[in-house]
Motif scaffolding. Structure first.
Motif, PDB file in Angstrom:
ATOM      1  N   PHE A 160       0.824  -1.215   0.000  1.00  0.00           N
ATOM      2  CA  PHE A 160       0.000   0.000   0.000  1.00  0.00           C
ATOM      3  C   PHE A 160       0.854   1.259   0.000  1.00  0.00           C
ATOM      4  N   ASN A 166       3.748   1.582  -1.506  1.00  0.00           N
ATOM      5  CA  ASN A 166       4.222   1.732  -2.872  1.00  0.00           C
ATOM      6  C   ASN A 166       3.124   2.164  -3.828  1.00  0.00           C
ATOM      7  N   ARG A 167       1.868   1.909  -3.465  1.00  0.00           N
ATOM      8  CA  ARG A 167       0.752   2.361  -4.272  1.00  0.00           C
ATOM      9  C   ARG A 167       0.420   3.833  -4.030  1.00  0.00           C
ATOM     10  N   GLU A 211      -2.447  -9.986  -7.306  1.00  0.00           N
ATOM     11  CA  GLU A 211      -3.414  -8.886  -7.352  1.00  0.00           C
ATOM     12  C   GLU A 211      -4.665  -9.270  -8.124  1.00  0.00           C
ATOM     13  N   THR A 253      -7.771  -4.712  -5.226  1.00  0.00           N
ATOM     14  CA  THR A 253      -6.735  -3.675  -5.081  1.00  0.00           C
ATOM     15  C   THR A 253      -6.352  -3.065  -6.427  1.00  0.00           C
ATOM     16  N   ASN A 254      -7.053  -3.447  -7.469  1.00  0.00           N
ATOM     17  CA  ASN A 254      -6.682  -2.984  -8.809  1.00  0.00           C
ATOM     18  C   ASN A 254      -7.169  -1.554  -9.016  1.00  0.00           C
ATOM     19  N   VAL A 280      -1.571   5.270 -14.900  1.00  0.00           N
ATOM     20  CA  VAL A 280      -1.792   3.922 -14.363  1.00  0.00           C
ATOM     21  C   VAL A 280      -2.990   3.270 -15.044  1.00  0.00           C
ATOM     22  N   LEU A 297       4.208   7.499  -6.479  1.00  0.00           N
ATOM     23  CA  LEU A 297       4.236   6.050  -6.345  1.00  0.00           C
ATOM     24  C   LEU A 297       5.588   5.489  -5.939  1.00  0.00           C
ATOM     25  N   GLU A 320       6.291   0.549 -13.377  1.00  0.00           N
ATOM     26  CA  GLU A 320       4.846   0.294 -13.317  1.00  0.00           C
ATOM     27  C   GLU A 320       4.408  -0.579 -14.489  1.00  0.00           C
TER      28      GLU A 320
END
Length: 398
Positions: A117, A119-120, A275, A279-280, A293, A328, A335
């Motif tokens: 989370f 890193n997101r 994933e 969480t996408n 993204v 990010l 990514e």
């Protein structure tokens, strides 16, 4: 004194006192079965058992060793009286030379969840642990919060009602609704397992809270069937649970053969995040990064480049790189690579496609290019990944 033999007999009689009802436990049993088939020459003694079924090793049972989920004192005592080599595969209790542990690493799992989370780009991270009746000393929670707080995130914990008559989260519904409402959005929630994660998803749907963009949900423990029964498939930590069973069996065989129990537990490190839709998210605090993204996700099975991104967004490469690093903590190229390796993992797990077919489906110029990319990103080959991950086949190659 623990009974040992200096050399393994032709056949070993091994008692398995492990839960049978959960996917986690069945994966452990799969690992044990894999070892026994390849190395063990074992005769297995076991009986069906759920979490609510008391378990013990019968006083008149005879054999050479035990693998058990030692979750309570009566079970521990029933095993102890036999003085047989025993390996514990439960997070319950403490490691000892009498009952050495082989388990997944709870600290490693907690760190991995927190890092996911962070890193997101989430600045709010929450945690909901096991039902009270499980009686775990939760070692995942501290690592989730430590990792998140070290990165500057705020953390939040769900506290269940101890007076609730049942462990089922239906009985916690009002408290759960209030908790989810109170969380600052967007928030990443780490849930003990897919059962708990599913309850949060149902709560969010009832409250018209968007999953995953407002609330993203990651499970520590996976159950594919529960995920399928969820309105939204649930992301989870790949804990390599089958390896727990295999290494527990290997450790038991070593002790039976005269080896000394280890002074520290054998810890199976988690492999990464698998994933799914829960969480996408295209969440990011920067609109340009968010659109980038989204574009990457829409084209994750195509060989897009950072140049394709800059053209689509009409921004300079330098500006895009700086925005990604700020929001990010990674580059646009990273990514893209993460999205592409997740596509490969999904195809490997969900189909019987050959490697050549997979390379075509995932946009690689050739099979060797795909193989090199996968090995660089994961440290293992696609074949090794497939062998260590039970397939959830949705289709097969024609």
């Amino acid at each position: 004194m623990i009974q040992r033999v200096s050399a393994c007999p032709d056949r070993l009689r091994i008692a398995l006192l492990v839960l049978n009802e959960s996917h986690w436990s069945r994966c452990i049993l799969d690992g044990i079965a894999r070892f026994a088939l390849a190395h063990g020459r074992w005769d297995i003694w076991m009986y069906p058992r759920g979490i609510g079924t008391p378990s013990s090793l019968p006083p008149d049972w005879s054999g050479q060793g035990v693998i058990s989920r030692i979750s309570n004192e009566p079970l521990r005592q029933s095993i102890d009286q036999h003085r047989l080599p025993t390996v514990n595969v439960s997070w319950h209790g403490v490691h000892s030379r009498r009952f050495p542990k082989v388990i997944t690493d709870p600290h490693g799992g907690g760190r991995l969840a927190g890092e996911f989370f962070v890193n997101r780009g989430f600045t709010n991270v929450a945690y909901i642990g096991p039902p009270i009746c499980y009686s775990y000393q939760d070692e995942v929670l501290p690592e989730v919060f430590k990792t998140a707080e070290n990165a500057g995130c705020r953390t939040f914990q769900f506290v269940p009602d101890p007076s609730a008559p049942q462990p089922d989260y239906d009985y916690q519904r009002r408290r759960l609704v209030q908790w989810v409402r109170s969380l600052p959005k967007p928030v990443g929630i780490v849930a003990w397992n897919t059962v708990v994660a599913r309850e949060i998803i149902l709560t969010c749907q009832a409250e018209e809270i968007n999953v995953p963009n407002d609330v993203a949900i990651l499970a520590v423990e996976d159950d594919p069937l529960v995920s399928k029964l969820s309105p939204i498939p649930i992301s989870y930590i790949e804990q390599r649970v089958e390896n727990v069973g295999f290494e527990a069996a290997r450790e038991l065989q070593r002790i039976i053969s005269g080896g000394e129990p280890r002074s520290e537990p054998v810890l199976i490190e988690p492999e990464g995040i698998v994933e799914k839709a829960s969480t996408n998210t295209v969440f990011a605090t920067d609109a340009v990064v968010r659109e980038a993204v989204r574009f990457i996700q829409l084209n994750k099975d195509v060989a897009i480049t950072v140049t394709d991104l800059t053209r689509h967004l009409d921004v300079s490469r330098r500006s895009l790189e700086e925005r990604f690093r700020k929001v990010l903590k990674r580059s646009p190229a990273e990514e893209i690579r993460l999205a592409r390796v997740n596509v490969l993992k999904a195809i490997l797990q969900q189909t019987n496609c050959t490697l050549a077919e997979i390379s075509v489906r995932s946009g690689f110029s050739c099979e060797n290019s795909m193989l090199r990319f996968f090995k660089r990103m994961t440290g293992i080959t696609p074949g090794e990944f497939r062998r260590h991950h039970p397939q959830d086949l949705l289709e097969s190659a024609d």
